[in-house]
Design a protein around this motif. Structure first.
Motif, PDB file in Angstrom:
ATOM      1  N   VAL A 244       0.990  -1.235  -0.061  1.00  0.00           N
ATOM      2  CA  VAL A 244      -0.068  -0.043   0.155  1.00  0.00           C
ATOM      3  C   VAL A 244       0.794   1.317   0.034  1.00  0.00           C
ATOM      4  CG1 VAL A 244      -1.487   1.286   1.280  1.00  0.00           C
ATOM      5  CG2 VAL A 244      -2.137  -0.995   0.936  1.00  0.00           C
ATOM      6  N   HIS A 245       1.875   1.207   0.859  1.00  0.00           N
ATOM      7  CA  HIS A 245       2.939   2.430   0.882  1.00  0.00           C
ATOM      8  C   HIS A 245       3.680   2.697  -0.534  1.00  0.00           C
ATOM      9  CE1 HIS A 245       2.484   4.165   4.791  1.00  0.00           C
ATOM     10  NE2 HIS A 245       2.564   2.805   5.213  1.00  0.00           N
ATOM     11  N   ALA A 246       4.011   1.516  -1.184  1.00  0.00           N
ATOM     12  CA  ALA A 246       4.663   1.618  -2.447  1.00  0.00           C
ATOM     13  C   ALA A 246       3.832   2.239  -3.625  1.00  0.00           C
ATOM     14  CB  ALA A 246       5.025   0.210  -2.888  1.00  0.00           C
ATOM     15  N   GLU A 247       2.253   1.783  -3.379  1.00  0.00           N
ATOM     16  CA  GLU A 247       1.635   2.501  -4.288  1.00  0.00           C
ATOM     17  C   GLU A 247       1.407   4.017  -4.008  1.00  0.00           C
ATOM     18  OE1 GLU A 247      -0.597   2.720  -7.851  1.00  0.00           O
ATOM     19  OE2 GLU A 247       0.396   0.964  -7.106  1.00  0.00           O
ATOM     20  N   ALA A 248       1.155   4.283  -2.730  1.00  0.00           N
ATOM     21  CA  ALA A 248       1.113   5.784  -2.506  1.00  0.00           C
ATOM     22  C   ALA A 248       2.308   6.434  -2.661  1.00  0.00           C
ATOM     23  CB  ALA A 248       0.825   5.727  -0.717  1.00  0.00           C
ATOM     24  N   GLU A 249       3.418   5.760  -2.568  1.00  0.00           N
ATOM     25  CA  GLU A 249       4.804   6.749  -2.924  1.00  0.00           C
ATOM     26  C   GLU A 249       4.750   7.030  -4.562  1.00  0.00           C
ATOM     27  OE1 GLU A 249       8.429   5.129  -2.093  1.00  0.00           O
ATOM     28  OE2 GLU A 249       8.067   4.638   0.013  1.00  0.00           O
ATOM     29  N   ARG A 250       4.332   5.987  -5.269  1.00  0.00           N
ATOM     30  CA  ARG A 250       4.264   6.281  -6.703  1.00  0.00           C
ATOM     31  C   ARG A 250       3.277   7.253  -6.956  1.00  0.00           C
ATOM     32  NH1 ARG A 250       2.355   1.456  -7.942  1.00  0.00           N
ATOM     33  NH2 ARG A 250       4.616   0.643  -7.678  1.00  0.00           N
ATOM     34  N   ALA A 251       2.106   7.320  -6.276  1.00  0.00           N
ATOM     35  CA  ALA A 251       1.210   8.569  -6.420  1.00  0.00           C
ATOM     36  C   ALA A 251       1.599   9.968  -6.212  1.00  0.00           C
ATOM     37  CB  ALA A 251      -0.102   8.253  -5.557  1.00  0.00           C
ATOM     38  N   VAL A 252       2.455  10.000  -5.190  1.00  0.00           N
ATOM     39  CA  VAL A 252       3.187  11.095  -4.709  1.00  0.00           C
ATOM     40  C   VAL A 252       4.223  11.612  -5.612  1.00  0.00           C
ATOM     41  CG1 VAL A 252       4.759  12.047  -3.088  1.00  0.00           C
ATOM     42  CG2 VAL A 252       2.906  10.745  -2.117  1.00  0.00           C
ATOM     43  N   ARG A 253       4.896  10.663  -6.310  1.00  0.00           N
ATOM     44  CA  ARG A 253       5.944  11.039  -7.253  1.00  0.00           C
ATOM     45  C   ARG A 253       5.234  11.660  -8.690  1.00  0.00           C
ATOM     46  NH1 ARG A 253       8.563   6.185  -5.189  1.00  0.00           N
ATOM     47  NH2 ARG A 253      10.339   6.667  -4.217  1.00  0.00           N
ATOM     48  N   GLU A 254       4.062  10.824  -8.797  1.00  0.00           N
ATOM     49  CA  GLU A 254       3.512  11.403 -10.132  1.00  0.00           C
ATOM     50  C   GLU A 254       2.335  12.622  -9.827  1.00  0.00           C
ATOM     51  OE1 GLU A 254       1.509   7.719 -11.228  1.00  0.00           O
ATOM     52  OE2 GLU A 254       3.225   6.818 -11.911  1.00  0.00           O
ATOM     53  N   ALA A 255       2.210  12.912  -8.848  1.00  0.00           N
ATOM     54  CA  ALA A 255       1.155  13.935  -8.231  1.00  0.00           C
ATOM     55  C   ALA A 255       1.785  15.420  -9.022  1.00  0.00           C
ATOM     56  CB  ALA A 255       0.962  14.193  -6.922  1.00  0.00           C
ATOM     57  N   GLY A 256       2.584  15.949  -9.154  1.00  0.00           N
ATOM     58  CA  GLY A 256       3.158  17.244  -9.709  1.00  0.00           C
ATOM     59  C   GLY A 256       4.033  17.908  -8.876  1.00  0.00           C
ATOM     60  N   PRO A 257       3.823  18.255  -7.379  1.00  0.00           N
ATOM     61  CA  PRO A 257       4.528  19.134  -6.741  1.00  0.00           C
ATOM     62  C   PRO A 257       5.573  18.241  -6.245  1.00  0.00           C
ATOM     63  CG  PRO A 257       2.479  18.872  -5.652  1.00  0.00           C
ATOM     64  CD  PRO A 257       2.506  17.751  -6.978  1.00  0.00           C
ATOM     65  N   ASP A 258       6.884  19.064  -5.878  1.00  0.00           N
ATOM     66  CA  ASP A 258       7.842  18.429  -5.328  1.00  0.00           C
ATOM     67  C   ASP A 258       7.568  17.614  -4.184  1.00  0.00           C
ATOM     68  OD1 ASP A 258       9.826  19.865  -7.026  1.00  0.00           O
ATOM     69  OD2 ASP A 258      10.088  21.300  -5.546  1.00  0.00           O
ATOM     70  N   TRP A 259       8.255  16.470  -4.010  1.00  0.00           N
ATOM     71  CA  TRP A 259       7.995  15.442  -2.978  1.00  0.00           C
ATOM     72  C   TRP A 259       9.427  15.111  -1.971  1.00  0.00           C
ATOM     73  CZ3 TRP A 259      10.990  11.060  -3.936  1.00  0.00           C
ATOM     74  CH2 TRP A 259      11.346  11.029  -5.143  1.00  0.00           C
TER      75      TRP A 259
END
Length: 278
Positions: free
Chosen positions: A110-125
């Motif tokens: 679940v965290h791996a998928e959430a990390e992927r979403a963070v990286r693809e969201a647009g803002p710096d992460w």
């Protein structure tokens, strides 16, 4: 303005004052302000991650993303926040070292998928991947107050437990500083301890002898189910333990590098919370 999700949880209750002490303006999200104990210097915002309101991000430049586990789908909760965060400049996501090690247990996935979403969201992460929390040892509270026998599953792995205050201070450093965009930080304590050593350290802090007992997994599983834990959660915990064996004991020096000091120890934690176990 920094929006802190999970502001009343283990990390959030340390992170909010740490940010305020650095001069940041903080909006602390809570579902129930009447029960929340939030630093009065913060702006308290009422909201439910199962129905996230984009208005909560008005005037917000940075967001600390942490889901509490309330609700049916933590991943969907985080995705809803990220979808609304179009005007945010920096997102800091709390993950787990299980992702660092490529584990496939339900929690790490679940965290791996959430990390992927963070990286693809647009803002710096920036992604923080802490290992096992020292606070998890509050699970021993009733045993310590009772017969003093700490029962753990056979083969419980050694762990470089991390203090939640260290996680919070790293998060505060990242949220208020520069140079962390695109970075992923694994976070652990400074030493790996067996569970037996942890029990001995806690006993020393309490000034009494605690007894360490290993028990078959079936007995531990039955005990957890007896506490009312969902079977899926219990299964996830044991799968996480199986996959993290030999990895939880790996020490990362990230806390020292980012904070300029040694990580807090389990002995520190035990002394701080001795009164809770009395």
């Amino acid at each position: 303005m920094i929006l802190v999700l999970g502001s009343t949880g283990k990390i959030g209750r340390e992170l909010v004052p740490a940010l305020l002490d650095r001069g940041a303006r903080v909006r602390a999200l809570t579902r129930d302000p009447s029960r929340a104990r939030i630093d009065p210097r913060a702006e308290v915002a009422v909201g439910d991650l199962d129905a996230f309101e984009p208005a909560l991000l008005d005037g917000v430049e940075r967001v600390f993303v942490l889901t509490s586990g309330h609700g049916s789908d933590p991943l969907a909760q985080e995705q809803a926040v990220l979808k609304a965060a179009t005007g945010v400049s920096h997102v800091v996501k709390l993950s787990t070292t299980g992702v660092h090690f490529g584990q496939t247990d339900p929690i790490s996935l679940v965290h791996a998928e959430a990390e992927r979403a963070v990286r693809e969201a647009g803002p710096d992460w920036t992604i923080l991947r802490p290992g096992t929390f020292m606070d998890n040892r509050f699970a021993w509270l009733h045993a310590v107050r009772g017969d003093g026998v700490i029962r753990v599953p056979e083969g419980d792995p050694a762990s470089a437990l991390v203090h939640v205050r260290d996680i919070a201070e790293v998060a505060a450093t990242v949220l208020t500083g520069d140079g962390h965009a695109g970075k992923t930080y694994p976070l652990t304590g400074g030493e790996a301890l067996t569970t037996r050593q942890q029990v001995e350290i806690l006993g020393d802090a309490l000034g009494r002898r605690l007894t360490y007992v290993e028990e078959p997994e079936a007995a531990s599983r039955a005990r957890m189910l007896g506490f009312g834990w969902p079977a899926s959660a219990v299964d996830g915990i044991f799968e996480l333990k199986r996959q993290s064996a030999g990895k939880e004991e790996i020490v990362f020096d990230t806390v020292r590098e980012l904070l300029g000091r040694a990580p807090l120890t389990f002995a520190d934690w035990a002394r701080e919370h001795a009164a809770s176990f009395a």
